[in-house]
Write a protein that holds these residues in place. Structure first.
Motif, PDB file in Angstrom:
ATOM      1  N   ILE A  27       0.822  -1.279   0.169  1.00  0.00           N
ATOM      2  CA  ILE A  27       0.259   0.140   0.187  1.00  0.00           C
ATOM      3  C   ILE A  27       1.142   1.278   0.378  1.00  0.00           C
ATOM      4  O   ILE A  27       1.699   1.346   0.999  1.00  0.00           O
ATOM      5  N   ALA A  28       0.681   1.950  -0.828  1.00  0.00           N
ATOM      6  CA  ALA A  28       1.746   3.269  -0.953  1.00  0.00           C
ATOM      7  C   ALA A  28       0.930   4.718  -0.284  1.00  0.00           C
ATOM      8  O   ALA A  28      -0.427   4.598  -0.718  1.00  0.00           O
ATOM      9  N   LEU A 111      -0.036  -0.294  14.112  1.00  0.00           N
ATOM     10  CA  LEU A 111      -0.859  -1.020  13.825  1.00  0.00           C
ATOM     11  C   LEU A 111      -0.398  -2.369  12.692  1.00  0.00           C
ATOM     12  O   LEU A 111      -1.222  -3.278  12.649  1.00  0.00           O
ATOM     13  N   CYS A 112       0.472  -1.847  12.304  1.00  0.00           N
ATOM     14  CA  CYS A 112       1.097  -2.632  11.298  1.00  0.00           C
ATOM     15  C   CYS A 112       1.454  -4.598  12.155  1.00  0.00           C
ATOM     16  O   CYS A 112       1.054  -5.620  11.704  1.00  0.00           O
ATOM     17  N   ASN A 113       2.358  -4.045  13.642  1.00  0.00           N
ATOM     18  CA  ASN A 113       2.092  -5.050  14.737  1.00  0.00           C
ATOM     19  C   ASN A 113       1.214  -5.811  14.360  1.00  0.00           C
ATOM     20  O   ASN A 113       0.849  -6.980  14.790  1.00  0.00           O
ATOM     21  N   GLY A 114       0.231  -5.216  14.847  1.00  0.00           N
ATOM     22  CA  GLY A 114      -1.147  -5.440  15.366  1.00  0.00           C
ATOM     23  C   GLY A 114      -1.653  -6.845  14.083  1.00  0.00           C
ATOM     24  O   GLY A 114      -2.511  -7.774  14.270  1.00  0.00           O
ATOM     25  N   ARG A 211      -6.004 -10.075   2.690  1.00  0.00           N
ATOM     26  CA  ARG A 211      -7.191  -9.416   3.071  1.00  0.00           C
ATOM     27  C   ARG A 211      -6.578  -9.027   4.527  1.00  0.00           C
ATOM     28  O   ARG A 211      -7.609  -7.798   5.285  1.00  0.00           O
ATOM     29  N   ALA A 212      -4.974  -9.196   4.805  1.00  0.00           N
ATOM     30  CA  ALA A 212      -4.167  -8.043   5.982  1.00  0.00           C
ATOM     31  C   ALA A 212      -4.501  -6.867   4.984  1.00  0.00           C
ATOM     32  O   ALA A 212      -4.777  -6.275   5.721  1.00  0.00           O
ATOM     33  N   LEU A 213      -4.077  -6.687   3.856  1.00  0.00           N
ATOM     34  CA  LEU A 213      -4.313  -5.084   2.619  1.00  0.00           C
ATOM     35  C   LEU A 213      -5.447  -4.480   3.174  1.00  0.00           C
ATOM     36  O   LEU A 213      -5.397  -3.095   2.998  1.00  0.00           O
ATOM     37  N   THR A 214      -6.708  -4.965   2.924  1.00  0.00           N
ATOM     38  CA  THR A 214      -7.874  -4.717   3.577  1.00  0.00           C
ATOM     39  C   THR A 214      -7.869  -4.602   4.301  1.00  0.00           C
ATOM     40  O   THR A 214      -8.611  -2.744   5.269  1.00  0.00           O
ATOM     41  N   GLY A 218      -8.341   0.106   5.502  1.00  0.00           N
ATOM     42  CA  GLY A 218      -9.632   0.571   6.684  1.00  0.00           C
ATOM     43  C   GLY A 218      -8.870   1.469   7.727  1.00  0.00           C
ATOM     44  O   GLY A 218      -9.569   2.018   7.883  1.00  0.00           O
ATOM     45  N   ALA A 219      -8.052   0.451   8.414  1.00  0.00           N
ATOM     46  CA  ALA A 219      -7.674   2.011   9.722  1.00  0.00           C
ATOM     47  C   ALA A 219      -6.511   2.707   8.604  1.00  0.00           C
ATOM     48  O   ALA A 219      -6.594   3.806   9.359  1.00  0.00           O
ATOM     49  N   LEU A 220      -5.803   2.210   7.860  1.00  0.00           N
ATOM     50  CA  LEU A 220      -5.380   3.593   7.524  1.00  0.00           C
ATOM     51  C   LEU A 220      -6.040   4.866   7.401  1.00  0.00           C
ATOM     52  O   LEU A 220      -5.865   5.736   7.414  1.00  0.00           O
ATOM     53  N   ASP A 221      -7.155   4.466   6.686  1.00  0.00           N
ATOM     54  CA  ASP A 221      -8.830   5.320   6.559  1.00  0.00           C
ATOM     55  C   ASP A 221      -9.131   6.032   7.861  1.00  0.00           C
ATOM     56  O   ASP A 221      -8.701   7.501   7.721  1.00  0.00           O
ATOM     57  N   GLY A 222      -9.025   6.103   8.431  1.00  0.00           N
ATOM     58  CA  GLY A 222      -9.201   6.352  10.263  1.00  0.00           C
ATOM     59  C   GLY A 222      -8.529   6.829  10.086  1.00  0.00           C
ATOM     60  O   GLY A 222      -8.600   7.629  11.243  1.00  0.00           O
ATOM     61  N   LEU A 223      -7.570   6.334  10.029  1.00  0.00           N
ATOM     62  CA  LEU A 223      -6.126   7.763  10.482  1.00  0.00           C
ATOM     63  C   LEU A 223      -5.725   8.316   9.508  1.00  0.00           C
ATOM     64  O   LEU A 223      -5.191  10.003  10.081  1.00  0.00           O
ATOM     65  N   GLY A 224      -6.688   8.956   9.245  1.00  0.00           N
ATOM     66  CA  GLY A 224      -7.050   9.980   7.840  1.00  0.00           C
ATOM     67  C   GLY A 224      -5.548  10.439   7.062  1.00  0.00           C
ATOM     68  O   GLY A 224      -5.243  10.887   6.654  1.00  0.00           O
ATOM     69  N   ALA A 225      -5.108   8.464   6.426  1.00  0.00           N
ATOM     70  CA  ALA A 225      -4.126   8.743   5.608  1.00  0.00           C
ATOM     71  C   ALA A 225      -4.156   8.861   4.371  1.00  0.00           C
ATOM     72  O   ALA A 225      -5.162   9.087   4.063  1.00  0.00           O
ATOM     73  N   GLU A 226      -3.647   9.968   3.186  1.00  0.00           N
ATOM     74  CA  GLU A 226      -3.343   9.713   1.761  1.00  0.00           C
ATOM     75  C   GLU A 226      -3.514   7.593   1.206  1.00  0.00           C
ATOM     76  O   GLU A 226      -2.213   8.316   1.578  1.00  0.00           O
TER      77      GLU A 226
END
Length: 252
Positions: A27-28, A111-114, A211-214, A218-226
């Motif tokens: 994921i870029a 996040l990545c560890n989780g 599945r992990a990427l999905t 979602g978590a990145l979106d929650g963190l406001g990431a572009e």
């Protein structure tokens, strides 16, 4: 640092010949504000730790997990001793399975560890603000320069044939595939340009990576990431251009 340039990520054909089942999810993230802690991320990581504690897995149980056992075999195939150099996911799983909790680092590392604990896959956040052009997963020549995490003054050279993430400037950004990350690509707090990686070598690994990427997206979106759409590289599509046009390898 150039935080706008294109970056090509690829898997070397020689590595795929040795480990044909290797799958690399990406994921870029052109821009994200990495913070010390995020409540949702901490909850995700805590839930993953709690689930692992309940499983009561011993060291041998962790090694026998299908995804981990496949990594151990892949390491042996490329000449690395998995007992001495366990893959990143095995290291995390062993530590938590014996009852420990992981130190909280920051929103992206946590996040990545989780997600790694939950998926049993190596998952990493890589700061690529200092990397443009190319980043290849390949076997080392032996003259690449690696700056150890936390000790960049003690430069090392990977062993010839060792699997590394290498850029076009002759720098290695990992040791022994995903056993250790370099200091150059560690994720610190602040405004960052990142690539998130998820790796698998077991049968059915592509589905687990997707599945992990999905979950990560979602978590990145929650963190406001572009962020860009997730991509998956394997023997059929071994290269992708990040931070540019969307690729046909993208995961919907």
């Amino acid at each position: 640092m150039d935080r706008t340039g294109t970056l090509d990520v690829s898997i070397d054909d020689g590595l795929l010949a040795l480990v044909p089942g290797y799958v690399l999810g990406l994921i870029a993230v052109p821009a994200v504000e990495v913070v010390k802690g995020a409540e949702a991320v901490d909850a995700l990581l805590t839930d993953a730790e709690d689930e692992l504690h309940r499983a009561r897995l011993g060291k041998s149980d962790v090694s026998a997990l299908p995804a981990i056992d496949a990594w151990r075999e892949a390491y042996r195939t490329v000449g690395a001793n998995p007992n001495r150099f366990p893959c990143a996911a095995e290291s995390l799983l062993r530590r938590v399975a014996k009852g420990d909790r992981l130190p909280r680092i920051n929103s992206l590392v946590d996040l990545c560890n989780g997600v790694s604990l939950g998926s049993r896959l190596p998952v990493a956040s890589c700061d690529v603000g200092d990397i443009t052009g190319e980043l290849a997963v390949r076997r080392a020549h032996g003259d690449e320069r690696y700056l150890p995490l936390g000790a960049p003054e003690a430069a090392e050279h990977p062993e010839p044939g060792e699997v590394v993430y290498a850029d076009g400037l002759g720098r290695a950004h990992s040791r022994r595939w995903n056993w250790r990350q370099s200091d150059v690509i560690k994720t610190d707090v602040g405004h960052r340009r990142l690539v998130i990686t998820v790796e698998a070598v077991h049968e059915g690994g592509r589905e687990d990576v997707e599945r992990a990427l999905t979950r990560l997206a979602g978590a990145l979106d929650g963190l406001g990431a572009e962020r860009r759409q997730p991509l998956v590289l394997d023997a059929s599509v071994p290269r992708a251009e990040l931070f540019a046009a969307e690729s046909a390898a993208s995961v919907n």
